[in-house]
Scaffold this active site. Structure first.
Site, PDB file in Angstrom:
ATOM      1  N   HIS A   1      -6.427 -36.756 -38.991  1.00 15.71           N
ATOM      2  CA  HIS A   1      -6.214 -37.593 -37.806  1.00 15.71           C
ATOM      3  C   HIS A   1      -4.772 -38.069 -37.772  1.00 15.71           C
ATOM      4  O   HIS A   1      -4.442 -39.143 -38.277  1.00 15.71           O
ATOM      5  CB  HIS A   1      -7.193 -38.785 -37.843  1.00 15.71           C
ATOM      6  CG  HIS A   1      -7.190 -39.614 -36.603  1.00 15.71           C
ATOM      7  ND1 HIS A   1      -8.236 -40.426 -36.239  1.00 15.71           N
ATOM      8  CD2 HIS A   1      -6.259 -39.778 -35.634  1.00 15.71           C
ATOM      9  CE1 HIS A   1      -7.964 -41.039 -35.110  1.00 15.71           C
ATOM     10  NE2 HIS A   1      -6.747 -40.666 -34.724  1.00 15.71           N
TER      11      HIS A   1
ATOM     12  N   HIS B   1      -1.512 -37.723 -34.797  1.00 15.93           N
ATOM     13  CA  HIS B   1      -1.010 -37.173 -33.529  1.00 15.93           C
ATOM     14  C   HIS B   1       0.438 -36.784 -33.764  1.00 15.93           C
ATOM     15  O   HIS B   1       1.242 -37.646 -34.160  1.00 15.93           O
ATOM     16  CB  HIS B   1      -1.104 -38.230 -32.424  1.00 15.93           C
ATOM     17  CG  HIS B   1      -2.494 -38.744 -32.203  1.00 15.93           C
ATOM     18  ND1 HIS B   1      -3.298 -38.303 -31.176  1.00 15.93           N
ATOM     19  CD2 HIS B   1      -3.236 -39.646 -32.900  1.00 15.93           C
ATOM     20  CE1 HIS B   1      -4.470 -38.919 -31.241  1.00 15.93           C
ATOM     21  NE2 HIS B   1      -4.460 -39.738 -32.281  1.00 15.93           N
TER      22      HIS B   1
ATOM     23  N   GLU C   1     -13.336 -46.960 -31.691  1.00 14.20           N
ATOM     24  CA  GLU C   1     -12.094 -47.598 -32.162  1.00 14.20           C
ATOM     25  C   GLU C   1     -12.057 -49.003 -31.552  1.00 14.20           C
ATOM     26  O   GLU C   1     -12.166 -49.991 -32.260  1.00 14.20           O
ATOM     27  CB  GLU C   1     -10.886 -46.757 -31.712  1.00 14.20           C
ATOM     28  CG  GLU C   1      -9.532 -47.330 -32.099  1.00 14.20           C
ATOM     29  CD  GLU C   1      -8.362 -46.502 -31.541  1.00 14.20           C
ATOM     30  OE1 GLU C   1      -8.558 -45.652 -30.652  1.00 14.20           O
ATOM     31  OE2 GLU C   1      -7.221 -46.740 -32.005  1.00 14.20           O
TER      32      GLU C   1
ATOM     33  N   ASP D   1      -0.780 -42.553 -36.029  1.00  9.32           N
ATOM     34  CA  ASP D   1       0.554 -42.467 -35.400  1.00  9.32           C
ATOM     35  C   ASP D   1       1.559 -43.127 -36.338  1.00  9.32           C
ATOM     36  O   ASP D   1       2.026 -44.248 -36.081  1.00  9.32           O
ATOM     37  CB  ASP D   1       0.543 -43.191 -34.043  1.00  9.32           C
ATOM     38  CG  ASP D   1      -0.511 -42.603 -33.116  1.00  9.32           C
ATOM     39  OD1 ASP D   1      -0.302 -41.498 -32.604  1.00  9.32           O
ATOM     40  OD2 ASP D   1      -1.570 -43.252 -32.942  1.00  9.32           O
TER      41      ASP D   1
END
Ligand code: ADE
Ligand code: ZN
Length: 351
Positions: free
Chosen positions: A19, A21, A211, A289
């Site tokens: 996970h 991005h 989330e 991120d």
């Protein structure tokens, strides 16, 4: 920073990242550099005065949507195939240094296509980055294309048509599909038709759910065919659903520092790591991120160790589940599982 022996153990523990991005790996430094190189005008707002002011703002996100505002501005500096390739390469080098052996990375083509960048340019750049990581760092990699929930279903359908037109499922260029971006607001099942079509083709499916949104976002994702859940921390609010997730061996890709930065939880201690371990929920630990949340994968591992004081045996379970639920061939899994056993044996007396 976790205690030094633990830090060595966690750094060397063979990791899989599921996970992250790629656009979330654009550091403020790189944003300003690419904006200048590509003559992209950044907004004339105080945050974009300098690398320092932008970095400072990143420390004060109030929600997922507040973060996404900056995330979408950030990615506007990516113009050329080489920008996408360099971005991916920068991430893979960082991941390799953190002990990642296998990385499944997300990208959001719709958002780039929306501002006039060709699907083929994005793919060519990211594929080049993946190939370089495989050749020069020995990583195995997979690209997972994410549809975004803040744009229309028609926009997602145009991107889906591009995948089919280019034969990117057959060539394994696009290994799986996910969805991301704003959770609460758009219809929970907006990608129902696309997921049904992809499912028929045997494509792997995941989805960001649970989330900010309640557990019904997770059950909807499972109903549409997702066999992995990104984040999923609100699963603990529905015991029956949690039992189903355990029964079906669904992997959650948990991102502790992201959850703190986006105010989903107040501190890492609130991420349900202990509950998931006790209930037998499979999960991996990831960065999401990293350029926006102040930490790559190892920082997330260390933050979990500081918050929960896990044992070597518990870390072994996390590492083994991360490998077994990776979207890779059996042979590669066996190789990585062996490396985990070797590493864990070397730290047997660590308590
Ligand atoms: N896109 C990038 N990061 C995300 C996150 N944490 N949640 C949803 N969409 C995202
Ligand atoms: Zn994410």
């Amino acid at each position: 920073m976790c205690q030094s022996t633990w830090h060595d153990f966690l750094r060397g523990l063979p990791k899989c990242e599921h996970h992250v991005h790629l656009e979330g790996c654009l550091t403020p430094d790189l944003i300003f550099h690419l904006a200048s190189k590509n003559s992209v005008q950044l907004p004339p707002t105080p945050e974009y005065t300098s690398i320092e002011t932008l970095t400072h703002r990143y420390g004060h996100f109030t929600s997922l949507d507040d973060f996404l505002h900056f995330y979408f501005i950030g990615m506007s500096v990516l113009q050329h195939e080489s920008d996408f390739a360099d971005l991916a390469w920068a991430y893979f080098q960082k991941a390799h240094a953190d002990g990642v052996h296998h990385a499944e990375v997300f990208f959001d083509p719709q958002v780039h296509q929306d501002r006039g960048i060709a699907y083929e340019t994005i793919i060519a750049g990211f594929v080049a980055g993946c190939q370089r990581a495989e050749a020069e760092l020995g990583l195995s990699t997979r690209l997972i294309l994410c549809f975004v929930r803040h744009l229309s279903v028609e926009s997602a359908e145009r991107t889906y048509a591009k995948i089919l037109e280019n034969g990117h499922f057959e060539s394994d260029t696009v290994h799986g599909l996910g969805w991301s971006s704003s959770e609460v607001g758009p219809p929970k099942d907006m990608f129902r038709e696309i997921y049904a079509s992809a499912r028929e083709r045997g494509v792997r499916l995941t989805a960001h759910a649970g989330e900010e949104g309640d557990p019904t976002y997770i059950s909807t994702a499972l109903e549409l065919g997702a066999r992995r859940i990104d984040h999923g921390i609100r699963l603990v609010e529905d015991e029956g659903l949690m039992e189903r997730v355990v029964r079906e061996g669904i992997l959650l890709t948990v991102c502790p520092l992201s959850n703190v930065q986006l105010k989903c939880v107040k501190e890492v201690k609130e991420v349900p790591i202990r509950k998931f371990l006790d209930a037998g929920v499979k999960f991996s630990i990831n960065s999401d991120d990293p350029a926006y949340f102040g930490g790559y994968i190892l920082d997330n591992y260390c933050a979990v160790q500081e918050a929960f004081g896990l044992s070597v045996a518990e870390w072994r379970v996390i590492a083994v589940n991360s490998v077994s639920e990776s979207w890779i061939e059996e042979e590669r899994k066996l190789e990585l599982l062996e490396r985990i056993e070797e590493h864990v044996c070397g730290f047997a007396e660590l308590v």
